[in-house]
Design a protein around this motif. Structure first.
Motif, PDB file in Angstrom:
ATOM      1  N   ARG A   1      33.911  37.554  51.380  1.00 17.31           N
ATOM      2  CA  ARG A   1      33.395  38.934  50.835  1.00 17.31           C
ATOM      3  C   ARG A   1      31.573  38.277  51.183  1.00 17.31           C
ATOM      4  O   ARG A   1      31.613  37.863  50.293  1.00 17.31           O
ATOM      5  CB  ARG A   1      33.545  39.546  50.078  1.00 17.31           C
ATOM      6  CG  ARG A   1      35.166  40.038  49.516  1.00 17.31           C
ATOM      7  CD  ARG A   1      35.662  40.736  48.542  1.00 17.31           C
ATOM      8  NE  ARG A   1      36.699  41.128  48.452  1.00 17.31           N
ATOM      9  CZ  ARG A   1      36.964  40.666  47.530  1.00 17.31           C
ATOM     10  NH1 ARG A   1      37.027  39.096  47.686  1.00 17.31           N
ATOM     11  NH2 ARG A   1      38.746  41.294  47.940  1.00 17.31           N
TER      12      ARG A   1
ATOM     13  N   THR B   1      27.393  45.964  44.034  1.00 17.49           N
ATOM     14  CA  THR B   1      28.529  45.668  44.087  1.00 17.49           C
ATOM     15  C   THR B   1      30.068  45.313  43.496  1.00 17.49           C
ATOM     16  O   THR B   1      31.028  44.862  43.513  1.00 17.49           O
ATOM     17  CB  THR B   1      28.013  44.117  44.824  1.00 17.49           C
ATOM     18  OG1 THR B   1      27.416  44.251  46.119  1.00 17.49           O
ATOM     19  CG2 THR B   1      29.628  42.633  45.784  1.00 17.49           C
TER      20      THR B   1
ATOM     21  N   LEU C   1      33.393  46.295  43.200  1.00 17.82           N
ATOM     22  CA  LEU C   1      34.684  44.935  43.266  1.00 17.82           C
ATOM     23  C   LEU C   1      35.398  45.765  42.411  1.00 17.82           C
ATOM     24  O   LEU C   1      36.500  45.546  42.128  1.00 17.82           O
ATOM     25  CB  LEU C   1      34.064  43.824  42.851  1.00 17.82           C
ATOM     26  CG  LEU C   1      33.427  42.926  44.226  1.00 17.82           C
ATOM     27  CD1 LEU C   1      33.193  41.757  44.051  1.00 17.82           C
ATOM     28  CD2 LEU C   1      34.150  42.658  45.367  1.00 17.82           C
TER      29      LEU C   1
ATOM     30  N   PRO D   1      34.764  40.248  38.802  1.00 16.10           N
ATOM     31  CA  PRO D   1      34.210  39.303  39.911  1.00 16.10           C
ATOM     32  C   PRO D   1      33.798  37.778  39.798  1.00 16.10           C
ATOM     33  O   PRO D   1      32.048  37.882  38.747  1.00 16.10           O
ATOM     34  CB  PRO D   1      33.185  40.825  40.416  1.00 16.10           C
ATOM     35  CG  PRO D   1      33.698  41.718  39.770  1.00 16.10           C
ATOM     36  CD  PRO D   1      33.525  41.645  38.122  1.00 16.10           C
TER      37      PRO D   1
ATOM     38  N   ASP E   1      34.323  35.246  44.728  1.00 13.83           N
ATOM     39  CA  ASP E   1      34.412  36.231  44.714  1.00 13.83           C
ATOM     40  C   ASP E   1      33.944  37.353  46.152  1.00 13.83           C
ATOM     41  O   ASP E   1      34.723  38.004  47.219  1.00 13.83           O
ATOM     42  CB  ASP E   1      34.993  37.647  44.085  1.00 13.83           C
ATOM     43  CG  ASP E   1      36.095  37.116  43.477  1.00 13.83           C
ATOM     44  OD1 ASP E   1      37.360  36.765  43.583  1.00 13.83           O
ATOM     45  OD2 ASP E   1      35.858  37.331  41.842  1.00 13.83           O
TER      46      ASP E   1
END
Length: 329
Positions: free
Chosen positions: A157, A186, A190, A199, A257
């Motif tokens: 990602r 973000t 997540l 994350p 991640d």
């Protein structure tokens, strides 16, 4: 309405591109037990790809016909499209498709929005005022400036901090505030939409070797590290700045991640190199779920039966998983 009964709203994209073909392919792949969707667009351009089509009046009717035909909420084109020959006279229909899909998601009638590719050049000729899909979606949601673009495939990602601007302008716009805001969005997405409880975030450097202690640039010290320090103070697991040339190896990817990248190509080149077929574009930070295949209109192969629907299938599946996470009690 229960989550399982809400279809996804799929926009038609540019009708002269591969959108109609990959839509037909995605329906074939998902019609039996897959993610139901309704196309917001022109029924005839999809029917031309040898799939049955059924016009519907409400998106709630899509689930009932999805196993037998592609459900379509009609949008009228101004001129018949010709594959590979885009025409800005259809720009109004293209943007109307997007606007209606967003409205269906915002009112809870659709589980999310999945968008087929558009041509920014074609729309710009008709007066389209936005740099791209992502910014237009944010405006439709009345949240301009809150949007974050994430590209994802099974192995990676990435999030570009600056997006649809030239490289020189991107460097001028990059600052700690922008990095912090994009990373916070973000991180929250997540957790909420991907089910990642804590994350792990890797922050890319900007310069070769992440600046090599200031000998190859000082942005890591003056812009990126202060952002990392602020994010860590919020309790986030943020590492970096990572040298951009080594952070996308298999061993490095296993340690995070998501990779926060400083500009567009720093993020998209590794993602598309690793797995463009399964790549998905997801817009974070909005009140709706939105995904898209990670490729363009491909006018050069439109109408030739060559388009691969895999990325669109992946986008539809990701949107469904995101909706399930977001609506989990």
């Amino acid at each position: 309405m229960p989550e399982a009964t809400r279809p996804l709203a799929l926009t038609m994209g540019d009708p002269a591109g591969i959108g109609p073909e990959i839509t037909a392919g995605a329906w074939r792949a998902l019609r039996h037990g897959g993610e139901p969707f309704a196309v917001i667009g022109d029924a005839q351009i999809i029917h031309q790809h040898d799939v049955p089509v059924r016009e519907i009046e409400t998106i709630a009717q899509a689930a009932g016909v999805f196993d037998r035909a592609v459900p379509v909420l009609p949008v009228t084109l101004d001129i018949p499209p010709r594959p590979g020959q885009p025409d800005s006279r259809n720009a109004g229909a293209i943007t109307a498709s997007i606007a209606r899909a967003v409205e269906l998601a915002r009112t809870g009638q659709a589980a999310g929005v999945v968008t087929c590719p558009i041509s920014k050049i074609v729309l710009k000729k008709a007066g389209f005022a936005y740099p791209g899909h992502t910014e237009y979606l944010a405006a439709l949601c009345n949240m301009p400036g809150h949007e974050v673009m994430m590209l994802a495939c099974p192995e990676l990602r990435v999030v570009p901090i600056t997006i649809h601007v030239g490289l020189r302008r991107a460097l001028d716009e990059l600052d700690s505030t922008r990095i912090i805001a994009a990373t916070r969005t973000t991180y929250a997405a997540l957790r909420r939409d991907f089910g990642i409880t804590t994350p792990r975030i890797a922050m890319a450097g900007l310069n070769p070797h992440a600046g090599e202690g200031g000998t190859m640039g000082t942005e890591e010290q003056t812009i990126i590290q202060p952002a990392i320090d602020a994010l860590r103070a919020d309790g986030m697991d943020v590492s970096g700045p990572w040298p951009p040339d080594t952070m996308f190896t298999p061993a490095a990817r296993a340690r995070y991640d998501v990779a926060m990248c400083m500009y567009h190509d720093q993020a998209l080149i590794p993602l598309k190199t690793i797995d463009m077929t399964q790549g998905v574009n997801a817009t974070l930070g909005l009140p709706i779920i939105r995904t898209s295949p990670d490729h363009g209109t491909a006018f050069d192969i439109a109408g030739r039966g060559m388009a691969d629907p895999s990325s669109l299938v992946a986008a539809l599946r990701m949107a469904t998983r995101m909706a399930e996470h977001r609506n989990r009690p």
